[in-house]
Scaffold this motif. Structure first.
Motif, PDB file in Angstrom:
ATOM      1  N   GLU A 139       0.849  -1.189   0.000  1.00 46.95           N
ATOM      2  CA  GLU A 139       0.000   0.000   0.000  1.00 46.95           C
ATOM      3  C   GLU A 139       0.882   1.236   0.000  1.00 46.95           C
ATOM      4  O   GLU A 139       1.965   1.237   0.576  1.00 46.95           O
ATOM      5  CB  GLU A 139      -0.896   0.010   1.238  1.00 46.95           C
ATOM      6  N   ILE A 140       0.394   2.276  -0.651  1.00 51.70           N
ATOM      7  CA  ILE A 140       1.140   3.533  -0.672  1.00 51.70           C
ATOM      8  C   ILE A 140       0.208   4.659  -0.252  1.00 51.70           C
ATOM      9  O   ILE A 140      -0.964   4.693  -0.636  1.00 51.70           O
ATOM     10  CB  ILE A 140       1.763   3.812  -2.058  1.00 51.70           C
ATOM     11  N   ASP A 141       0.732   5.541   0.542  1.00 47.31           N
ATOM     12  CA  ASP A 141      -0.014   6.702   1.000  1.00 47.31           C
ATOM     13  C   ASP A 141      -0.164   7.671  -0.180  1.00 47.31           C
ATOM     14  O   ASP A 141       0.826   8.032  -0.811  1.00 47.31           O
ATOM     15  CB  ASP A 141       0.775   7.353   2.139  1.00 47.31           C
ATOM     16  N   PRO A 142      -1.374   8.095  -0.489  1.00 47.30           N
ATOM     17  CA  PRO A 142      -1.572   9.034  -1.606  1.00 47.30           C
ATOM     18  C   PRO A 142      -0.733  10.310  -1.471  1.00 47.30           C
ATOM     19  O   PRO A 142      -0.297  10.874  -2.471  1.00 47.30           O
ATOM     20  CB  PRO A 142      -3.065   9.357  -1.556  1.00 47.30           C
ATOM     21  N   LEU A 143      -0.482  10.747  -0.229  1.00 45.11           N
ATOM     22  CA  LEU A 143       0.359  11.930  -0.042  1.00 45.11           C
ATOM     23  C   LEU A 143       1.787  11.689  -0.527  1.00 45.11           C
ATOM     24  O   LEU A 143       2.444  12.608  -1.016  1.00 45.11           O
ATOM     25  CB  LEU A 143       0.371  12.359   1.426  1.00 45.11           C
ATOM     26  N   GLU A 144       2.272  10.455  -0.395  1.00 48.40           N
ATOM     27  CA  GLU A 144       3.611  10.131  -0.895  1.00 48.40           C
ATOM     28  C   GLU A 144       3.667  10.258  -2.412  1.00 48.40           C
ATOM     29  O   GLU A 144       4.662  10.713  -2.973  1.00 48.40           O
ATOM     30  CB  GLU A 144       4.028   8.720  -0.460  1.00 48.40           C
ATOM     31  N   ILE A 145       2.601   9.862  -3.080  1.00 50.12           N
ATOM     32  CA  ILE A 145       2.550   9.997  -4.537  1.00 50.12           C
ATOM     33  C   ILE A 145       2.545  11.478  -4.919  1.00 50.12           C
ATOM     34  O   ILE A 145       3.246  11.897  -5.836  1.00 50.12           O
ATOM     35  CB  ILE A 145       1.324   9.268  -5.125  1.00 50.12           C
ATOM     36  N   VAL A 146       1.784  12.282  -4.189  1.00 49.71           N
ATOM     37  CA  VAL A 146       1.748  13.719  -4.466  1.00 49.71           C
ATOM     38  C   VAL A 146       3.130  14.330  -4.246  1.00 49.71           C
ATOM     39  O   VAL A 146       3.622  15.094  -5.080  1.00 49.71           O
ATOM     40  CB  VAL A 146       0.678  14.422  -3.597  1.00 49.71           C
TER      41      VAL A 146
END
Length: 181
Positions: A139-146
């Motif tokens: 799982e990846i935190d959407p904030l990390e993608i941003v």
């Protein structure tokens, strides 16, 4: 055959002519004491990371020895890398795949990613891609993608997620582009 000496988490090619040939063959390693070499016309030993060392060993382009002069096997280099590099198996799988596709793969640490990837090579162009390697089931935190997207956009690089798993799990590359709403 090019000879390297394994020193901790690096292998060093001390023969300067061999170092230049190896660097010229695919921008492997970094010449010691030369932060941004312009081509392969340098007079210094070449330092290789464990990913590069393993890749070159597997392809028969390099022989590796320990400090006492004993030959080091592919398995020994792999074990050392597994012990000291987090998520080594995934990183090496993606590194090898990108190299096999003809890309030049360097550390992306200064950009907060796993790899900076070049189409031609450092000194010839800026790396157009930043690659972050993840397990396909992670799982990846959407904030990390941003954050990653904003950083890659600010340094004018495309951000790629490389999703894979152990052994036979295929690699999926996802190119993320930054856009304004």
């Amino acid at each position: 055959m090019i000879r390297a000496v394994l020193l901790g988490l690096r292998a060093v090619v001390f023969d300067r002519e061999a170092a230049r040939r190896l660097y010229a063959s695919g921008y492997y390693g970094k010449p010691l004491g030369i932060p941004k070499p312009r081509g392969s016309n340098f007079d210094a030993p070449l330092e290789l990371g464990l990913l590069e060392t393993l890749h070159l060993l597997e392809r028969g382009m390099l022989e590796v020895y320990d400090e006492e002069g004993h030959r080091v096997s592919v398995e020994e280099v792999r074990r050392r890398a597994e012990r000291f590099i987090p998520k080594f198996e995934l990183l090496y799988k993606v590194y090898r795949d990108l190299r096999d596709r003809g890309y030049v793969v360097r550390s992306g640490l200064k950009y907060g990613s796993d790899f900076a990837v070049y189409e031609r090579g450092p000194g010839l162009e800026h790396a157009p891609y930043l690659v972050h390697v993840m397990r396909v089931d992670e799982e990846i935190d959407p904030l990390e993608i941003v954050r990653a997207g904003r950083l890659s956009h600010s340094v004018r690089k495309a951000f790629i997620l490389a999703l894979t798993g152990p052994r036979d799990t295929p690699i999926r590359y996802l190119l993320l582009k930054w856009s304004k709403p």
